[in-house]
Each structure stands twice: as C-alpha cells, then as structure tokens.
Design an enzyme around this catalytic site. Structure first.
Site, PDB file in Angstrom:
ATOM      1  N   TYR A 159       0.632  -0.993  -0.447  1.00  0.00           N
ATOM      2  CA  TYR A 159      -0.029  -0.197  -0.252  1.00  0.00           C
ATOM      3  C   TYR A 159       0.643   1.403   0.047  1.00  0.00           C
ATOM      4  O   TYR A 159       1.603   1.371   0.531  1.00  0.00           O
ATOM      5  CB  TYR A 159      -1.179  -0.107   1.058  1.00  0.00           C
ATOM      6  CG  TYR A 159      -1.348   1.644   1.919  1.00  0.00           C
ATOM      7  CD1 TYR A 159      -2.206   1.456   0.639  1.00  0.00           C
ATOM      8  CD2 TYR A 159      -1.289   2.407   2.551  1.00  0.00           C
ATOM      9  CE1 TYR A 159      -3.252   2.926   0.738  1.00  0.00           C
ATOM     10  CE2 TYR A 159      -1.679   3.443   2.280  1.00  0.00           C
ATOM     11  CZ  TYR A 159      -3.024   4.449   1.331  1.00  0.00           C
ATOM     12  OH  TYR A 159      -3.403   4.911   1.978  1.00  0.00           O
ATOM     13  N   ASP A 210       1.510   5.786   7.211  1.00  0.00           N
ATOM     14  CA  ASP A 210       0.698   5.755   7.064  1.00  0.00           C
ATOM     15  C   ASP A 210       0.411   3.618   6.951  1.00  0.00           C
ATOM     16  O   ASP A 210       1.121   3.113   6.478  1.00  0.00           O
ATOM     17  CB  ASP A 210      -0.369   5.956   6.515  1.00  0.00           C
ATOM     18  CG  ASP A 210      -1.455   4.433   5.725  1.00  0.00           C
ATOM     19  OD1 ASP A 210      -2.347   4.454   6.640  1.00  0.00           O
ATOM     20  OD2 ASP A 210      -3.038   5.690   4.447  1.00  0.00           O
ATOM     21  N   GLU A 236      -0.478   7.063  11.104  1.00  0.00           N
ATOM     22  CA  GLU A 236      -1.439   7.308  10.709  1.00  0.00           C
ATOM     23  C   GLU A 236      -2.766   5.276  10.690  1.00  0.00           C
ATOM     24  O   GLU A 236      -1.860   4.836   9.906  1.00  0.00           O
ATOM     25  CB  GLU A 236      -2.173   7.149   9.428  1.00  0.00           C
ATOM     26  CG  GLU A 236      -3.278   7.407   9.046  1.00  0.00           C
ATOM     27  CD  GLU A 236      -3.232   8.434   7.450  1.00  0.00           C
ATOM     28  OE1 GLU A 236      -4.053   7.948   6.486  1.00  0.00           O
ATOM     29  OE2 GLU A 236      -2.161   9.072   6.998  1.00  0.00           O
ATOM     30  N   GLU A 262     -10.322   8.571   8.992  1.00  0.00           N
ATOM     31  CA  GLU A 262     -10.415   8.878   7.144  1.00  0.00           C
ATOM     32  C   GLU A 262     -12.026   8.183   6.655  1.00  0.00           C
ATOM     33  O   GLU A 262     -12.592   8.465   6.395  1.00  0.00           O
ATOM     34  CB  GLU A 262      -9.485   8.804   6.733  1.00  0.00           C
ATOM     35  CG  GLU A 262      -9.207   7.280   5.425  1.00  0.00           C
ATOM     36  CD  GLU A 262      -7.363   7.260   5.221  1.00  0.00           C
ATOM     37  OE1 GLU A 262      -7.553   6.652   4.103  1.00  0.00           O
ATOM     38  OE2 GLU A 262      -6.851   7.922   5.447  1.00  0.00           O
ATOM     39  N   ARG A 283      -8.640  12.263  11.595  1.00  0.00           N
ATOM     40  CA  ARG A 283      -8.919  12.736  10.479  1.00  0.00           C
ATOM     41  C   ARG A 283      -9.940  12.218   9.536  1.00  0.00           C
ATOM     42  O   ARG A 283      -9.988  12.343   8.234  1.00  0.00           O
ATOM     43  CB  ARG A 283      -7.510  11.538   9.837  1.00  0.00           C
ATOM     44  CG  ARG A 283      -6.616  11.448  10.109  1.00  0.00           C
ATOM     45  CD  ARG A 283      -5.199  10.548   9.071  1.00  0.00           C
ATOM     46  NE  ARG A 283      -5.236  10.320   7.875  1.00  0.00           N
ATOM     47  CZ  ARG A 283      -5.525  11.009   6.731  1.00  0.00           C
ATOM     48  NH1 ARG A 283      -5.447  12.235   7.502  1.00  0.00           N
ATOM     49  NH2 ARG A 283      -5.864  10.701   6.071  1.00  0.00           N
ATOM     50  N   GLU A 339      -3.513  16.548   4.765  1.00  0.00           N
ATOM     51  CA  GLU A 339      -3.377  16.459   3.555  1.00  0.00           C
ATOM     52  C   GLU A 339      -3.668  16.469   2.033  1.00  0.00           C
ATOM     53  O   GLU A 339      -4.515  16.819   1.895  1.00  0.00           O
ATOM     54  CB  GLU A 339      -3.825  14.609   3.539  1.00  0.00           C
ATOM     55  CG  GLU A 339      -3.111  13.283   2.236  1.00  0.00           C
ATOM     56  CD  GLU A 339      -4.052  11.958   2.361  1.00  0.00           C
ATOM     57  OE1 GLU A 339      -3.337  11.273   1.715  1.00  0.00           O
ATOM     58  OE2 GLU A 339      -5.211  11.773   3.059  1.00  0.00           O
ATOM     59  N   TRP A 402      -7.301  -4.164   3.717  1.00  0.00           N
ATOM     60  CA  TRP A 402      -6.450  -3.486   2.292  1.00  0.00           C
ATOM     61  C   TRP A 402      -6.397  -2.003   3.402  1.00  0.00           C
ATOM     62  O   TRP A 402      -5.604  -1.728   2.855  1.00  0.00           O
ATOM     63  CB  TRP A 402      -7.100  -3.684   0.861  1.00  0.00           C
ATOM     64  CG  TRP A 402      -6.480  -2.441   0.879  1.00  0.00           C
ATOM     65  CD1 TRP A 402      -5.319  -3.284  -0.137  1.00  0.00           C
ATOM     66  CD2 TRP A 402      -6.469  -1.461   0.137  1.00  0.00           C
ATOM     67  NE1 TRP A 402      -4.737  -2.442  -1.211  1.00  0.00           N
ATOM     68  CE2 TRP A 402      -5.097  -0.579  -0.817  1.00  0.00           C
ATOM     69  CE3 TRP A 402      -7.371  -0.512   0.344  1.00  0.00           C
ATOM     70  CZ2 TRP A 402      -5.236   0.443  -1.376  1.00  0.00           C
ATOM     71  CZ3 TRP A 402      -7.481   1.096  -0.140  1.00  0.00           C
ATOM     72  CH2 TRP A 402      -6.489   1.125  -0.665  1.00  0.00           C
TER      73      TRP A 402
END
Length: 402
Positions: A159, A210, A236, A262, A283, A339, A402
């Site tokens: 990732y 992340d 993160e 997020e 986030r 970001e 994922w």
C-alpha cells in the site's frame, strides 16, 4: 433563497467523481463533492432518487434544518453512502450561503485562525533508497511535512507505493486486485526506512507514515515504540478502529502520536477515541463525515481533549472537498495538518479552483463560496469507468484488511 433545481454530475477525468449542483431561484448555485471511492454510483443514486426530490422548494439558507431533516428523517441513518450524500448537499448549501453573503467560506465560519494551511505530500518507492530520494524531491518542492511509504522485501506490492509518484490512485482495476500481506516483514522493515530518512535529512521536516489498518493493537504498540527515536508527526491508521478501546493498548506502549478516522462517517465513530484521548489527530473528512455542519461538531469535541484535525485529502476526494476543507482548516482553532495529494491536470480543468500551494502551505483565495467550480461541458466528456480498490490476503490466502 428557494431551491428550484438540483442535479448529480458523474465524471471521470482519470478517476471517478460525483458532484451535486444545487440551484436557487436567485440564480446562485453551490456544488458539493459526493465521491465514495469504489462505490460512486451508490451515492449518485441515493442523491438522485431519494434526497434531491426532498430538496426542491426548501430554503437553501436553512442549512442546519436541512441537515437534520436528512439525518434524523432517515430511519436508516448514517453509514458511508448516506453520510457522503448528506455531506455533498451540506457543502453545496454552505457554498450558496457564502456566495449570497459575498464572502469566502472561512469568513462565514468565523474568519482566519491562520494565514496558511500546512499540508503533507506522499513520497514512496519500491525500496528504502527510492523512498529517500522521493522525500528529497518533496523537500525540494517546499513541503514541510511528508508521508513516507516503501515497498516491503518479499511482497510484490505494498500500500502507498505507486508507479506514478505524484498522482497516486489506488483504485486500479475493473475488479478488485488481490494483494499479499505479511505483518512480520513489514514490522521489521519500516524502522529501517525512518532511520535512513533521519540520517539523511535530519529532523527539520515532519515525517508521517500510514499503516492502513493492518496491525493489531499490540503490534501497533511495538511499531510505535520502535519509531519513537525518529519522532514521527504521526502514525496513521495503525489498526482498524471499529474497536475504539483497542487504542488503549497502543497508548500503553508508545508515545508516537496516533491519527485515525478517514473511514469514519460520524461523531459516534470517534467519540471514545477523542474523549479518552486515545488519539492525537482526527482524520474524518468533510465529504464522508456529513459535511461542514457535522465535521464542525467533531472538531469542537476534539478541541476539548487536545485532539487536532488532520483531514484525509487523497485524490479520491475532488477539489471541491479540498477547497471546503481548506476553508475549514483556515478557520478551525485546533488545526493540525491537511493531507494534500495533487490532482491531475485533467481533474483541475474540470474543477477550477482558487487555492494555491506556497512553501509547504495551501492558501485559500477570497472568491465568495468555497472557491471551487465545475466545468460541466468538460465533465461530460469523461464517462464513468468502474474501478475498485484492491483487497488483501495473507500468504496462506486468508482475507485481511487492505
């Protein structure tokens, strides 16, 4: 300002975006982002078939009442599809109200709290050496904060590592790509990256990383502790946050700052994380968290507990969300960082905007509204193309995050 029309616009200038345009009897219109990566048409349908019919005839200035109508009035409330659709309407209405007041959105929210919004970019490479080189490129571009991701030896893909180093788009196939994951290899490799980055560039720049929800709390505690000497700005999404109390275990083992949220759709997804001070940065993004009206509630709650904002800002959010977020960032007292993944030139042409990048900061303009528009004629030339985010499996074939 009676609402007389509203429509959904789906376009794909290199990736899919969903936009709502709301028009008032005065001729003032506002636009909002309704993009949900890999599920775009679900939100488009929810807007067109269920929400827009209820908008026509309402007063566009009654933003709070309209928000409550769609949230409380939906027995099946919340969730990413519903909250993304609601966010699109909310942002479009704030855009209209600011235009009607003839002022930029940040002024309507309460005025500037800062002159610019510090942003972080994404540096990545297949190897540590490549990532170190990319971090140097972002430093040369003026960034003061950089997220660093690297490939993991023995894994075909990881990732955050992409062929295109500036316009990363993870939704890469008509059907989901299957990747392989190995936690042990990852935990062994990541500290090497940040040791090398600090040895190369020192401590003058903020570094972020992340994990993308791939660890257990105890594994995250170990990684955070291993990274403490390199003073990350944040770690993160170290774990999947459905179990909010799992962050207590991470806190027991590391002082590395933690960021998450997020994928959150409401204040309820982060209430415990904030009130128990289990995170340092929230986030949740405007487009997936119910719009400006709801994110403002999250930010106020976070301020009470020394938690700062750090909004998601990947390329799967259109420039509309970036524009709205920057106005929010310019105002919100407990701002942390934003970001910033740059959009392609094709996307920027479809969504002209007035924000600019200067020496590590994004600066909002003074255009009335949120400063972003849509070129509908150009948008119509880019037809929707189905694209999925990848999925992950462990080496034995077990499905994983994922």
């Amino acid at each position: 300002m009676k609402i007389v029309d509203a429509k959904v616009i789906v376009t794909c200038p290199g990736r899919n975006f969903v936009t709502i345009k709301i028009i008032t009897e005065d001729g003032i219109y506002g636009i909002g982002d309704a993009t949900l990566n890999g599920r775009e048409l679900a939100v488009a349908s929810y807007l067109a078939d269920h929400l827009i019919p209820c908008l026509i005839g309402r007063d566009a200035g009654q933003i709070e009442d309209i928000w409550q109508f769609f949230y409380r009035g939906a027995y099946w409330r919340g969730g990413p599809v519903g909250m993304t659709a609601l966010a699109a309407i909310d942002v479009a209405l704030w855009d209209i109200k600011a235009k009607a007041a003839n002022m930029p959105l940040y002024q309507l929210l309460g005025g500037r709290s800062r002159s610019g919004v510090m942003v972080y970019g994404h540096a990545n490479g297949n190897t540590v050496e490549e990532t170190v080189e990319e971090v140097g490129r972002y430093i040369d571009m003026g960034y003061k904060a950089i997220r660093a991701q690297t490939g993991v030896p023995g894994l075909a893909s990881t990732y955050g590592v992409s062929k295109d180093k500036l316009f990363y788009e993870p939704a890469d196939a008509d059907l989901p790509t299957e990747n392989e994951w190995d936690t042990a290899r990852y935990l062994e490799h990541v500290p090497t990256l940040f040791r090398t980055l600090r040895d190369t560039y020192g401590y003058d720049r903020h570094l972020l990383h992340d994990v993308h929800h791939r660890l257990t709390p105890i594994e995250a505690g170990r990684l955070g502790k291993d990274l403490e000497p390199f003073r990350l700005f944040w770690l993160e999404d170290a774990v999947s946050a459905e179990l909010q109390e799992g962050f207590r275990l991470i806190r027991q083992h590391t002082t590395t700052p933690l960021a998450v949220g997020e994928v959150f759709a409401s204040i309820h997804n982060c209430h415990q994380l904030i009130t128990e001070q289990l995170i340092d940065y929230i986030r949740t993004t405007i487009v997936h968290g119910g719009g400006i009206s709801h994110i403002r509630r999250i930010a106020h709650l976070a301020e009470l507990y020394h938690v700062r904002t750090g909004f998601h800002g990947a390329t799967d959010l259109s420039p509309i969300t970036m524009g709205a977020a920057l106005h929010f960032d310019t105002w919100v007292p407990n701002f942390g960082i934003q970001e910033y993944m740059r959009h392609t030139p094709e996307t920027d042409e479809v969504f002209p905007h007035d924000y600019t990048f200067e020496d590590g900061y994004l600066i909002v303009g003074d255009t009335p509204g949120h400063g972003v528009d849509i070129n509908e004629e150009l948008a119509a030339k880019y037809e929707y193309e189905r694209a999925y985010l990848p999925v992950n499996r462990l080496s034995d074939g077990t499905m994983f995050n994922w």
